[in-house]
Scaffold this motif. Structure first.
Motif, short mmCIF file in Angstrom:
data_model
loop_
_atom_site.label_atom_id
_atom_site.label_comp_id
_atom_site.label_asym_id
_atom_site.label_seq_id
_atom_site.Cartn_x
_atom_site.Cartn_y
_atom_site.Cartn_z
N PHE A 109 6.20 -7.32 -2.23
CA PHE A 109 7.29 -6.44 -1.82
C PHE A 109 6.61 -5.07 -1.83
O PHE A 109 7.46 -4.77 -2.12
CB PHE A 109 8.55 -7.11 -1.45
N VAL A 110 5.48 -4.30 -1.76
CA VAL A 110 5.60 -3.19 -2.13
C VAL A 110 4.39 -2.12 -1.33
O VAL A 110 4.18 -3.42 -0.32
CB VAL A 110 4.68 -3.35 -3.94
N ASN A 111 4.72 -0.92 -1.38
CA ASN A 111 4.24 -0.25 -0.15
C ASN A 111 2.56 -0.19 -0.26
O ASN A 111 2.22 -0.35 -1.94
CB ASN A 111 4.89 1.49 -0.49
N GLY A 112 1.98 0.62 0.09
CA GLY A 112 0.26 1.32 0.14
C GLY A 112 -0.56 -0.03 0.18
O GLY A 112 -0.56 -1.03 0.42
N ILE A 113 -1.52 0.25 -0.51
CA ILE A 113 -2.93 -0.31 -0.74
C ILE A 113 -2.56 -1.24 -1.80
O ILE A 113 -2.63 -0.86 -3.27
CB ILE A 113 -4.58 -0.03 -1.33
N PRO A 114 -2.10 -2.64 -2.15
CA PRO A 114 -2.23 -3.49 -3.31
C PRO A 114 -3.41 -3.24 -4.12
O PRO A 114 -4.62 -3.71 -3.20
CB PRO A 114 -1.94 -4.54 -2.22
N TRP A 115 -3.01 -3.98 -5.00
CA TRP A 115 -4.04 -4.13 -6.27
C TRP A 115 -4.92 -5.23 -5.68
O TRP A 115 -6.51 -5.91 -5.75
CB TRP A 115 -3.52 -4.49 -7.84
N TRP A 116 -4.15 -6.21 -4.42
CA TRP A 116 -5.33 -7.49 -4.13
C TRP A 116 -6.05 -6.82 -3.58
O TRP A 116 -7.77 -8.09 -2.47
CB TRP A 116 -4.47 -8.88 -4.02
N TYR A 117 -6.77 -6.28 -2.75
CA TYR A 117 -7.17 -5.99 -1.75
C TYR A 117 -8.30 -6.97 -1.30
O TYR A 117 -8.78 -6.96 -0.77
CB TYR A 117 -6.69 -4.42 -0.98
N LEU A 144 6.33 9.63 -7.01
CA LEU A 144 6.10 9.79 -5.68
C LEU A 144 5.05 7.99 -6.04
O LEU A 144 4.16 8.44 -6.58
CB LEU A 144 5.66 10.66 -4.80
N GLU A 145 5.20 7.39 -4.23
CA GLU A 145 4.44 6.52 -4.50
C GLU A 145 2.80 7.16 -3.91
O GLU A 145 2.42 5.91 -3.31
CB GLU A 145 4.72 5.56 -3.80
N LEU A 146 2.68 8.41 -4.20
CA LEU A 146 1.09 8.62 -3.71
C LEU A 146 -0.40 7.61 -4.01
O LEU A 146 -1.41 7.92 -2.67
CB LEU A 146 0.91 10.13 -4.02
N ALA A 147 0.50 7.73 -5.45
CA ALA A 147 -1.24 7.03 -5.28
C ALA A 147 -2.06 5.62 -4.59
O ALA A 147 -3.25 5.15 -4.03
CB ALA A 147 -1.54 6.13 -6.94
N ALA A 148 -0.58 4.58 -4.26
CA ALA A 148 -0.71 3.84 -4.03
C ALA A 148 -0.92 3.77 -2.21
O ALA A 148 -2.16 3.47 -1.26
CB ALA A 148 0.02 2.43 -3.60
N ILE A 149 0.19 4.77 -1.21
CA ILE A 149 0.25 4.87 0.11
C ILE A 149 -1.09 6.04 0.55
O ILE A 149 -1.90 6.38 1.46
CB ILE A 149 1.16 5.73 0.04
#
Length: 350
Positions: A115-123, A299-304
């Motif tokens: 349950f995480v924000n942004g583009i996931p590692w598994w994309y 901040l979650e800028l890397a993923a989002i």
């Protein structure tokens, strides 16, 4: 090709599953409490003040149905039993350290549900095409997540939960709890159907999709157009998405995100106007990124943001508006982390 693993965890009676929620932030508290009050065996992986508070007082959740209290097993990974279903509830930048910490909890048939924000590692896992198996460097720069969390264990999940962490072990949510899950290779499976049923009976409206990346991109674009802009402006979701002036900026961010999503064959589940209306309907909630900013946290800028721009570059798509807002957000965050910090009593997750 996505390997089909033995499905012991879905063959067991639902109430016999060992469920672990790793992370005791707003989302983790909400999820663990709802699962526990529905009669499931739930453990919580926590640390620091959260570990102490939950051991002493259990979990407390205020939602649309009232106030709930749950007494769960809580501890470090070495103190807990391994899990049949392991929910990862962490900020994207903390996921690698969490993935390392949960290794003692994983057995050969554990389902891992991030349950995480942004583009996931598994994309780029579980799918064919010219980018198959590629690493999204913005979220997995050392390629550790791919090794620690093998793709055959992973269930894709997209949550729409707006919750506030009021204190360690205590959370509040006013809006409906929703989730979309699906296999990352887009096949249909019994394990996703049963996991959806488990979540639904716990009060989290959940549907299964065979196109999890459509739901993923819908939330990614929603986060892209609201989270960094909320840091730059200090505005709540109501204004970021609904104010006549700010919504013009939000719409430009949506349009850039839509181009990237479309280049990867994704179809958003909401049109741009509906996406902004949904954000505005959340009311005067601060995004999780704005709350992190106010607390002086990373901040979650890397993923989002950065991950979306990374994917855009793969397709030759320029995202100047997104890049500008990301730079401004990062600068404000850097300056804020240097400033004196007084902890807010509330931590919102949106």
């Amino acid at each position: 090709m996505h390997e089909i693993v033995p499905e012991l965890s879905i063959q067991k009676a639902a109430k016999g599953l060992r469920i672990c929620v790793a992370g005791a932030g707003a989302i983790g508290i909400t999820l663990a409490t709802r699962l526990s009050i529905s009669g499931h065996s739930v453990s919580v992986l926590a640390r620091g003040e959260s570990l102490v508070a939950i051991k002493k007082n259990g979990l407390s959740l205020m939602d649309a149905e009232g106030e709930h209290r749950a007494h769960v097993t809580v501890g470090t990974a070495d103190e807990l039993q391994n899990a049949d279903v392991l929910f990862l509830c962490a900020k994207a930048q903390d996921l690698e350290s969490l993935a390392e910490a949960v290794q003692p909890l994983i057995h050969p048939e554990t389902l891992v549900v991030p349950f995480v924000n942004g583009i996931p590692w598994w994309y780029f896992q579980g799918v064919e095409g010219r980018h198959a198996g590629r690493t999204v460097l913005a979220v997995d720069p050392r390629q550790r997540l791919k090794r620690l969390l093998p793709e055959q264990r992973v269930i894709g999940a997209v949550t729409t939960i707006t919750a506030e962490r009021l204190a360690p072990g205590v959370a509040r949510t006013r809006n409906p709890l929703r989730c979309v899950i699906g296999e990352i290779d887009h096949r249909r499976s019994d394990r996703t159907d049963r996991l959806a049923a488990l979540l639904a009976e716990s009060g989290i409206a959940t549907r299964v999709t065979e196109r999890i990346r459509d739901a993923l991109w819908t939330k990614v674009v929603a986060n892209l157009c609201s989270n960094p802009l909320s840091v730059v402006t200090g505005a709540t979701l109501r204004d970021v998405c609904g104010d006549p002036s700010l919504s013009i900026v939000s719409r430009k961010l949506v349009d850039e995100g839509l181009l990237v999503a479309a280049s990867f064959g994704a179809r958003l589940e909401l049109d741009p106007s509906s996406l902004l209306a949904m954000g505005a309907s959340m009311g005067d909630f601060k995004t999780s990124m704005l709350q992190d900013y106010e607390k002086g946290l990373p901040l979650e800028l890397a993923a989002i943001c950065n991950a979306v721009m990374e994917l855009g570059e793969l397709e030759g798509i320029s995202m100047p508006f997104t890049r500008t807002i990301t730079i401004l957000s990062q600068f404000k965050s850097s300056m804020r982390q240097k400033a004196p910090y007084v902890e807010s009593e509330r931590t919102n997750a949106a």
